[in-house]
Design a protein around this motif. Sequence first.
Motif, PDB file in Angstrom:
ATOM      1  N   GLU A   1      45.227  42.492  45.537  1.00 49.59           N
ATOM      2  CA  GLU A   1      44.829  41.432  44.594  1.00 49.59           C
ATOM      3  C   GLU A   1      45.315  40.049  45.025  1.00 49.59           C
ATOM      4  O   GLU A   1      44.533  39.096  44.989  1.00 49.59           O
ATOM      5  CB  GLU A   1      45.303  41.772  43.177  1.00 49.59           C
ATOM      6  CG  GLU A   1      44.495  42.855  42.520  1.00 49.59           C
ATOM      7  CD  GLU A   1      45.015  43.254  41.166  1.00 49.59           C
ATOM      8  OE1 GLU A   1      44.223  43.812  40.382  1.00 49.59           O
ATOM      9  OE2 GLU A   1      46.200  43.005  40.870  1.00 49.59           O
ATOM     10  N   PRO A   2      46.566  39.879  45.457  1.00 51.52           N
ATOM     11  CA  PRO A   2      46.977  38.551  45.931  1.00 51.52           C
ATOM     12  C   PRO A   2      46.192  38.080  47.162  1.00 51.52           C
ATOM     13  O   PRO A   2      45.938  36.888  47.314  1.00 51.52           O
ATOM     14  CB  PRO A   2      48.465  38.712  46.253  1.00 51.52           C
ATOM     15  CG  PRO A   2      48.912  39.872  45.444  1.00 51.52           C
ATOM     16  CD  PRO A   2      47.726  40.774  45.348  1.00 51.52           C
TER      17      PRO A   2
ATOM     18  N   PHE B   1      41.364  43.893  39.467  1.00 53.44           N
ATOM     19  CA  PHE B   1      40.404  44.995  39.381  1.00 53.44           C
ATOM     20  C   PHE B   1      41.146  46.264  39.011  1.00 53.44           C
ATOM     21  O   PHE B   1      42.369  46.334  39.112  1.00 53.44           O
ATOM     22  CB  PHE B   1      39.637  45.167  40.702  1.00 53.44           C
ATOM     23  CG  PHE B   1      40.530  45.271  41.903  1.00 53.44           C
ATOM     24  CD1 PHE B   1      41.094  46.475  42.273  1.00 53.44           C
ATOM     25  CD2 PHE B   1      40.811  44.150  42.663  1.00 53.44           C
ATOM     26  CE1 PHE B   1      41.927  46.568  43.374  1.00 53.44           C
ATOM     27  CE2 PHE B   1      41.631  44.234  43.772  1.00 53.44           C
ATOM     28  CZ  PHE B   1      42.197  45.447  44.124  1.00 53.44           C
ATOM     29  N   ASP B   2      40.380  47.277  38.563  1.00 49.32           N
ATOM     30  CA  ASP B   2      40.978  48.560  38.191  1.00 49.32           C
ATOM     31  C   ASP B   2      41.110  49.488  39.399  1.00 49.32           C
ATOM     32  O   ASP B   2      42.161  50.053  39.645  1.00 49.32           O
ATOM     33  CB  ASP B   2      40.158  49.245  37.102  1.00 49.32           C
ATOM     34  CG  ASP B   2      40.176  48.458  35.800  1.00 49.32           C
ATOM     35  OD1 ASP B   2      41.134  47.694  35.566  1.00 49.32           O
ATOM     36  OD2 ASP B   2      39.217  48.598  35.020  1.00 49.32           O
TER      37      ASP B   2
ATOM     38  N   LEU C   1      36.337  44.624  37.682  1.00 48.60           N
ATOM     39  CA  LEU C   1      36.628  43.336  38.319  1.00 48.60           C
ATOM     40  C   LEU C   1      36.705  42.219  37.278  1.00 48.60           C
ATOM     41  O   LEU C   1      35.851  42.108  36.408  1.00 48.60           O
ATOM     42  CB  LEU C   1      35.540  42.998  39.341  1.00 48.60           C
ATOM     43  CG  LEU C   1      35.654  41.630  40.005  1.00 48.60           C
ATOM     44  CD1 LEU C   1      36.846  41.586  40.936  1.00 48.60           C
ATOM     45  CD2 LEU C   1      34.376  41.304  40.745  1.00 48.60           C
ATOM     46  N   LYS C   2      37.741  41.400  37.385  1.00 50.55           N
ATOM     47  CA  LYS C   2      37.900  40.224  36.527  1.00 50.55           C
ATOM     48  C   LYS C   2      38.449  39.098  37.381  1.00 50.55           C
ATOM     49  O   LYS C   2      39.451  39.273  38.071  1.00 50.55           O
ATOM     50  CB  LYS C   2      38.857  40.503  35.374  1.00 50.55           C
ATOM     51  CG  LYS C   2      38.302  41.433  34.330  1.00 50.55           C
ATOM     52  CD  LYS C   2      39.279  41.565  33.170  1.00 50.55           C
ATOM     53  CE  LYS C   2      38.737  42.400  32.066  1.00 50.55           C
ATOM     54  NZ  LYS C   2      38.584  43.798  32.351  1.00 50.55           N
TER      55      LYS C   2
ATOM     56  N   SER D   1      33.057  38.663  36.020  1.00 48.54           N
ATOM     57  CA  SER D   1      33.589  39.987  35.696  1.00 48.54           C
ATOM     58  C   SER D   1      32.467  40.996  35.911  1.00 48.54           C
ATOM     59  O   SER D   1      31.294  40.653  35.813  1.00 48.54           O
ATOM     60  CB  SER D   1      34.125  40.046  34.263  1.00 48.54           C
ATOM     61  OG  SER D   1      33.081  39.902  33.334  1.00 48.54           O
ATOM     62  N   ALA D   2      32.845  42.232  36.206  1.00 51.59           N
ATOM     63  CA  ALA D   2      31.854  43.288  36.432  1.00 51.59           C
ATOM     64  C   ALA D   2      32.500  44.641  36.186  1.00 51.59           C
ATOM     65  O   ALA D   2      33.672  44.837  36.503  1.00 51.59           O
ATOM     66  CB  ALA D   2      31.309  43.226  37.856  1.00 51.59           C
TER      67      ALA D   2
END
Length: 159
Positions: free
Chosen positions: A46-47, A59-60, A77-78, A88-89
Amino acid sequence: MAKDDRSGKRLKYACISAAILVPVVSALVYLAFWPLDLTKHKSRIEPLFSSRVEGTVSFDTISIKFLPSPDIRLTGLKTSGPEGEVVSARRLRLHAALLPFLLGKTVLKDFEADGLALFIRRYRSGGLNIRKFFKAGEAEKDEGRPSIKSLKIVDGFVR
């Protein structure tokens, strides 16, 4: 007799080499053709994603497959920028071309999104928040204009 010793050593080295190479090649083939679930490494991924945009990305789950061509799948996803949520998705799939990928460039062949929400704002100056979020000016200088050959959005909206 010396000839028998040499052929015996060659056979021994051939067997040892095969015993090492077969598992290594098998592991590489497995890693290349089957999707790898990288969700447990998301605290490091993520970073990296966030450093490429003007904001944060979360994201998850994430999974990646490398062959026959790179395929990345994200769920949950955010993304958010300085002014709030941008994209977002529920599910996102990015399918890249292999040869440019090996040469260090990413060319998306397919972009599939399920439950996509894209929030676009136009500034008084005429610019868009999405260009600022994706650092579009910097990308055009470095890599040229992005292009997508196929775009499929299911159950999404743009606001």
